[in-house]
Design a protein around this motif. Structure first.
Motif, PDB file in Angstrom:
ATOM      1  N   UNK A 109       0.824  -1.225   0.000  1.00 50.31           N
ATOM      2  CA  UNK A 109       0.000   0.000   0.000  1.00 50.31           C
ATOM      3  C   UNK A 109       0.851   1.265   0.000  1.00 50.31           C
ATOM      4  N   UNK A 110       2.071   1.184  -0.483  1.00 51.97           N
ATOM      5  CA  UNK A 110       2.975   2.326  -0.604  1.00 51.97           C
ATOM      6  C   UNK A 110       3.397   2.459  -2.064  1.00 51.97           C
ATOM      7  N   UNK A 111       3.783   3.659  -2.503  1.00 53.51           N
ATOM      8  CA  UNK A 111       4.247   3.807  -3.882  1.00 53.51           C
ATOM      9  C   UNK A 111       5.565   3.074  -4.110  1.00 53.51           C
ATOM     10  N   UNK A 112       5.618   2.385  -5.237  1.00 55.50           N
ATOM     11  CA  UNK A 112       6.813   1.624  -5.617  1.00 55.50           C
ATOM     12  C   UNK A 112       7.240   2.092  -7.006  1.00 55.50           C
ATOM     13  N   UNK A 113       8.541   2.185  -7.225  1.00 58.20           N
ATOM     14  CA  UNK A 113       9.067   2.706  -8.481  1.00 58.20           C
ATOM     15  C   UNK A 113      10.159   1.785  -9.009  1.00 58.20           C
ATOM     16  N   UNK A 114      10.085   1.489 -10.312  1.00 60.99           N
ATOM     17  CA  UNK A 114      11.084   0.658 -10.989  1.00 60.99           C
ATOM     18  C   UNK A 114      11.768   1.516 -12.050  1.00 60.99           C
ATOM     19  N   UNK A 115      13.097   1.421 -12.130  1.00 63.41           N
ATOM     20  CA  UNK A 115      13.827   2.132 -13.179  1.00 63.41           C
ATOM     21  C   UNK A 115      15.204   1.509 -13.329  1.00 63.41           C
ATOM     22  N   UNK A 116      15.894   1.905 -14.379  1.00 59.83           N
ATOM     23  CA  UNK A 116      17.236   1.383 -14.643  1.00 59.83           C
ATOM     24  C   UNK A 116      18.120   2.522 -15.141  1.00 59.83           C
ATOM     25  N   UNK A 117      19.425   2.347 -14.984  1.00 56.83           N
ATOM     26  CA  UNK A 117      20.376   3.304 -15.520  1.00 56.83           C
ATOM     27  C   UNK A 117      21.696   2.589 -15.781  1.00 56.83           C
ATOM     28  N   UNK A 118      22.524   3.221 -16.572  1.00 59.57           N
ATOM     29  CA  UNK A 118      23.829   2.688 -16.951  1.00 59.57           C
ATOM     30  C   UNK A 118      24.896   3.531 -16.275  1.00 59.57           C
ATOM     31  N   UNK A 119      25.942   2.873 -15.770  1.00 57.12           N
ATOM     32  CA  UNK A 119      27.036   3.618 -15.143  1.00 57.12           C
ATOM     33  C   UNK A 119      28.377   3.051 -15.595  1.00 57.12           C
ATOM     34  N   UNK A 120      29.353   3.929 -15.666  1.00 58.91           N
ATOM     35  CA  UNK A 120      30.723   3.534 -16.012  1.00 58.91           C
ATOM     36  C   UNK A 120      31.489   3.253 -14.727  1.00 58.91           C
ATOM     37  N   UNK A 121      32.224   2.146 -14.708  1.00 54.74           N
ATOM     38  CA  UNK A 121      33.075   1.806 -13.573  1.00 54.74           C
ATOM     39  C   UNK A 121      34.450   1.405 -14.092  1.00 54.74           C
ATOM     40  N   UNK A 122      35.364   1.142 -13.182  1.00 53.74           N
ATOM     41  CA  UNK A 122      36.702   0.700 -13.580  1.00 53.74           C
ATOM     42  C   UNK A 122      36.662  -0.645 -14.289  1.00 53.74           C
ATOM     43  N   UNK A 123      35.703  -1.499 -13.890  1.00 58.54           N
ATOM     44  CA  UNK A 123      35.585  -2.832 -14.494  1.00 58.54           C
ATOM     45  C   UNK A 123      34.889  -2.775 -15.850  1.00 58.54           C
ATOM     46  N   UNK A 124      34.285  -1.668 -16.190  1.00 52.14           N
ATOM     47  CA  UNK A 124      33.496  -1.533 -17.415  1.00 52.14           C
ATOM     48  C   UNK A 124      32.114  -1.005 -17.075  1.00 52.14           C
ATOM     49  N   UNK A 125      31.254  -0.957 -18.068  1.00 56.32           N
ATOM     50  CA  UNK A 125      29.909  -0.448 -17.842  1.00 56.32           C
ATOM     51  C   UNK A 125      29.059  -1.411 -17.026  1.00 56.32           C
ATOM     52  N   UNK A 126      28.146  -0.858 -16.222  1.00 55.13           N
ATOM     53  CA  UNK A 126      27.226  -1.661 -15.414  1.00 55.13           C
ATOM     54  C   UNK A 126      25.807  -1.235 -15.705  1.00 55.13           C
ATOM     55  N   UNK A 127      24.936  -2.224 -15.816  1.00 55.17           N
ATOM     56  CA  UNK A 127      23.509  -1.975 -15.918  1.00 55.17           C
ATOM     57  C   UNK A 127      22.935  -2.126 -14.523  1.00 55.17           C
ATOM     58  N   UNK A 128      22.276  -1.068 -14.043  1.00 52.64           N
ATOM     59  CA  UNK A 128      21.694  -1.043 -12.699  1.00 52.64           C
ATOM     60  C   UNK A 128      20.179  -1.004 -12.819  1.00 52.64           C
ATOM     61  N   UNK A 129      19.512  -1.887 -12.093  1.00 50.89           N
ATOM     62  CA  UNK A 129      18.053  -1.907 -12.057  1.00 50.89           C
ATOM     63  C   UNK A 129      17.629  -1.721 -10.605  1.00 50.89           C
ATOM     64  N   UNK A 130      16.670  -0.810 -10.387  1.00 50.88           N
ATOM     65  CA  UNK A 130      16.281  -0.473  -9.025  1.00 50.88           C
ATOM     66  C   UNK A 130      14.795  -0.652  -8.797  1.00 50.88           C
ATOM     67  N   UNK A 131      14.461  -0.966  -7.568  1.00 52.22           N
ATOM     68  CA  UNK A 131      13.084  -1.039  -7.082  1.00 52.22           C
ATOM     69  C   UNK A 131      13.067  -0.235  -5.785  1.00 52.22           C
ATOM     70  N   UNK A 132      12.276   0.843  -5.742  1.00 52.40           N
ATOM     71  CA  UNK A 132      12.186   1.709  -4.575  1.00 52.40           C
ATOM     72  C   UNK A 132      10.786   1.678  -4.005  1.00 52.40           C
ATOM     73  N   UNK A 133      10.699   1.708  -2.699  1.00 51.38           N
ATOM     74  CA  UNK A 133       9.426   1.885  -2.001  1.00 51.38           C
ATOM     75  C   UNK A 133       9.612   3.082  -1.074  1.00 51.38           C
ATOM     76  N   UNK A 134       8.696   4.050  -1.165  1.00 48.29           N
ATOM     77  CA  UNK A 134       8.766   5.256  -0.344  1.00 48.29           C
ATOM     78  C   UNK A 134       7.621   5.273   0.651  1.00 48.29           C
ATOM     79  N   UNK A 135       7.935   5.625   1.916  1.00 48.32           N
ATOM     80  CA  UNK A 135       6.875   5.696   2.920  1.00 48.32           C
ATOM     81  C   UNK A 135       6.618   7.121   3.408  1.00 48.32           C
TER      82      UNK A 135
END
Length: 173
Positions: A109-135
């Motif tokens: 019963x709380x808002x939930x948000x899904x999103x993704x972003x790309x980031x550069x690291x020393x090991x190479x690029x990373x695909x990040x996927x997130x799930x957030x719940x805000x209260x």
């Protein structure tokens, strides 16, 4: 002459007012004792199903990082203060929320948000996927990230982590 005397009396009367010492008013309120702790003590705990083969790499108050020995795949959980979606997304990803495609649903019963972003690291690029719940005060975040070179090798694990995402609040505290 009467007017001069009257003006002189008024000047003396008014000058006496400005020389008076200020009167301070105090209130004797007793502050109730606050229990020791922080906002994190009042927050829920994030529960996830950690994929097989991942080890706990780092842990602190409200934060856990799991990863495989190769560094190809990581799962991060974090609890932090965020008053809005924009604030929560910026703290987690470094991007403004309006620059990302964010899907809104509800969970617990709380808002939930899904999103993704790309980031550069020393090991190479990373695909990040997130799930957030805000209260309204706290943000509960689960992030799964994999090296770009691993392609979709960790898609199944990521789906399992997000589907197992839960919050636990100990009402006995």
């Amino acid at each position: 002459m009467k007017i001069c005397s009257l003006l002189l009396c008024l000047v003396l009367l008014l000058s006496g007012c400005s020389a008076a010492a200020p009167v301070w008013e105090t209130v004797d309120d007793v502050m109730p004792a606050q229990p020791a702790g922080s906002w994190l003590d009042q927050a829920s705990t994030i529960l996830i199903g950690v994929p097989e083969g991942l080890e706990l790499l780092a842990s602190a108050d409200g934060y856990c990082l799991y990863g495989d020995p190769s560094g190809d795949y990581e799962v991060e959980t974090s609890i932090y203060l965020a008053s809005s979606l924009d604030s929560a997304v910026r703290q987690l990803s470094g991007y403004d929320a309006d620059r990302l495609l964010i899907i809104e649903t509800t969970r617990f019963n709380l808002p939930e948000y899904h999103f993704a972003w790309y980031s550069e690291t020393e090991e190479g690029g990373r695909l990040n996927q997130a799930d957030l719940v805000l209260d309204g005060t706290s943000c509960y975040a689960v992030v799964c990230s994999s090296l770009e070179a691993s392609g979709n090798a960790y898609d199944q694990e990521t789906r399992q982590v997000f589907s197992s995402f839960g919050l636990y609040f100990d009402e006995g505290v």
